[in-house]
Motif scaffolding. Sequence first.
Motif, PDB file in Angstrom:
ATOM      1  N   TRP A  55       0.819  -1.215   0.000  1.00 36.15           N
ATOM      2  CA  TRP A  55       0.000   0.000   0.000  1.00 36.15           C
ATOM      3  C   TRP A  55       0.858   1.273   0.000  1.00 36.15           C
ATOM      4  N   GLY A  56       1.719   1.392  -0.980  1.00 32.64           N
ATOM      5  CA  GLY A  56       2.419   2.646  -1.219  1.00 32.64           C
ATOM      6  C   GLY A  56       3.790   2.793  -0.592  1.00 32.64           C
ATOM      7  N   ASP A  57       4.519   3.804  -1.072  1.00 37.15           N
ATOM      8  CA  ASP A  57       5.925   4.017  -0.713  1.00 37.15           C
ATOM      9  C   ASP A  57       6.719   2.740  -0.991  1.00 37.15           C
TER      10      ASP A  57
ATOM     11  N   LEU B  68      -0.790  -9.167  -7.506  1.00 35.24           N
ATOM     12  CA  LEU B  68      -0.221  -8.078  -6.710  1.00 35.24           C
ATOM     13  C   LEU B  68      -1.108  -6.844  -6.842  1.00 35.24           C
ATOM     14  N   MET B  69      -1.456  -6.260  -5.684  1.00 34.77           N
ATOM     15  CA  MET B  69      -2.215  -5.004  -5.696  1.00 34.77           C
ATOM     16  C   MET B  69      -1.329  -3.926  -5.098  1.00 34.77           C
ATOM     17  N   THR B  70      -1.467  -2.728  -5.597  1.00 35.19           N
ATOM     18  CA  THR B  70      -0.687  -1.654  -5.000  1.00 35.19           C
ATOM     19  C   THR B  70      -1.343  -0.298  -5.250  1.00 35.19           C
TER      20      THR B  70
ATOM     21  N   ALA C  33      -8.507   0.989  -0.139  1.00 37.50           N
ATOM     22  CA  ALA C  33      -7.073   0.854   0.069  1.00 37.50           C
ATOM     23  C   ALA C  33      -6.336   2.066  -0.483  1.00 37.50           C
ATOM     24  N   ALA C  34      -5.592   2.733   0.385  1.00 30.77           N
ATOM     25  CA  ALA C  34      -4.793   3.878  -0.054  1.00 30.77           C
ATOM     26  C   ALA C  34      -3.575   3.993   0.844  1.00 30.77           C
TER      27      ALA C  34
END
Length: 557
Positions: A273-275, A301-303, A425-426
């Motif tokens: 979830w980021g970075d 894969l989720m992002t 999701a963020a």
Amino acid sequence: MMEWSLPTRWRWRFVAALLCFVGVIISRHEDPTVLSPSVSSLAEETRSSAGCEACRSSALTKLGFTSKEGWRWPSEKEAAAGEFAKDLMRRLLEIHRAGLPGSVLEFERREDIGSEVWAALDLSEGTAYAPRAVCQRVAACSDPNDRDDGSWSSVRVSHAHASRGYPYVRVSRVYQGPALAGYEYNALFKYRWQEFQLASQVYEVVPGRATRVAGVDVWLPSMGEGSVGVWIADPCVSSEFVLCALGALFRTYERTPALLNAMASRVDYWAIWGDNLYDLTGELSREFFDRLSDETLSRILMTTAGNHDYFVDGSPKVATINDQYGNGFMQFYAQDAVAALRGDVFNFSVDPDRTFATHDNATLAVKAAKADISNFVWWHLMGNVAYVGFSSAYDFATTRPYMRDACAWARDTYDAGLAQLVVLAAHWSANDDGAQYGMSAPSMYDRAAAGELGADCERLAAIDRLKFVEGHTHCNEVVVERTGFVVAGQGMSDCGQYAIAVLDTRNATAKLVNFPLADTRGFDQYDIVFDCFLKATNLVADCGYLGEIWLDQSLDR
Ligand SMILES: *[C@@H]1O[C@H](CO)[C@@H](O)[C@H](O)[C@H]1NC(C)=O
Ligand SMILES: *[C@@H]1O[C@H](CO)[C@@H](O)[C@H](O)[C@H]1NC(C)=O
Ligand SMILES: *[C@@H]1O[C@H](CO)[C@@H](O)[C@H](O)[C@H]1NC(C)=O
């Protein structure tokens, strides 16, 4: 979140210590125009290291980072600062105890490289990027996955956008070398990370059965059936661009990929979830993905993009024209975002360099340079969990139409008995560091619950089927009881935690379990968790005793 630096007194101790080393060594050296052994041995360390990790985590790099302007290390983080200080001093001592092999003398004659090494030693703003250049010049960055012809490739699998229908996946290869044949989309990365090419296509698969497409054994859980996924956020494995303060202590470089690999055969998907790896150039990403097994890479894969995926230093206030503005991220992770429904996978309308060229005012240029929002919004069903990924970097008026569509779809999918849980999701946990007003993950949840995204998400929240997940604050914690969770304890400071969370929605129950791996107070059960994951048939049922249950909710209607 923003990075930390040491308290001023530590800083001065380091600088003093470094000057001491350099001074002693220079005074022993006859010709001040050639490199001092101090610098040479650092270069030797980087050259002789198997990969680039030793290089990047060298004392040199760390000093470069800790001296960057505007970085703070709050007083309550003294313990972590102490660990960091000890590590730094140990490295300096190790380096300077070593003798000088002949090859270093050879290196010393190269004054052009020498000046880069000195630049890296110069503790001024901006030189944080120099150590990587030094590494490359001394050929410390050889990659065991490089083939002789310079070709390389790495697989990505993402679930197709919901509007394509359930049984579709986007299979992509990020690659270097001769052009691959047989993909609908096949292009050099645009604007950033242009050493890569991307080949990508949507394929139909048979859910609930491994299906081989484009040379990859893809696994998509059956529609409406329970699924198992791993959540992480803000993973850092290197201090090359941003100080990964606890990476060395937690050994994230080895452990994060090893753990994902150990879990891969028992999970349907994984999410960042980021970075993602705090990468400016794509090289850290490439190196991390090279440590993942084929099985891990074949998992969906989720992002979602985070502040460091737009601006490497984490905030528009310190952004430069060199930042990626989401462009490297969106191509490297190849989600099937809304942009892919409207055109040729991505919306490349925003050229960050042209934006800078046409704006006199850098503040406004930074604001306008981000890639279009449609590259960062997606939604799809994963077994019985509906996911809606978005980025907080765009304002509500721009984002709302996407969220309303996603909510309408999620509600229909719930009403059809397919989705049992809906997850917003963020990355951002707060409305800072480039997040627009009221756009963080918890703010979006509040808007949804208050009906600002329409009646559909409001209803899902009212019946306790709407959840949110975020990163940004580097902790693994429950943010809102039964509802919101942060999973960013992956090597950056803040809570000093290292942990990994698993969501299992099989058997008509949603179980979200957080597995603490290590912390800055000396706790470390990584090996035990790793062993358990490796042997388990069911991660949550068999290894749950090592974790904390964050959510245990019946999914019965
Ligand atoms: C740039 O634009 C911002 C926002 O409009 C403004 O606050 C700032 O003063 C401008 N800077 C310069 C140098 O004009
Ligand atoms: C692509 O991005 C541009 C710039 O943000 C935007 O104006 C345009 O509407 C987008 N196109 C599509 C099809 O979403
Ligand atoms: C589902 O529940 C049954 C009965 O309690 C149990 O035997 C089985 O292992 C569970 N399956 C999963 C995947 O948790």
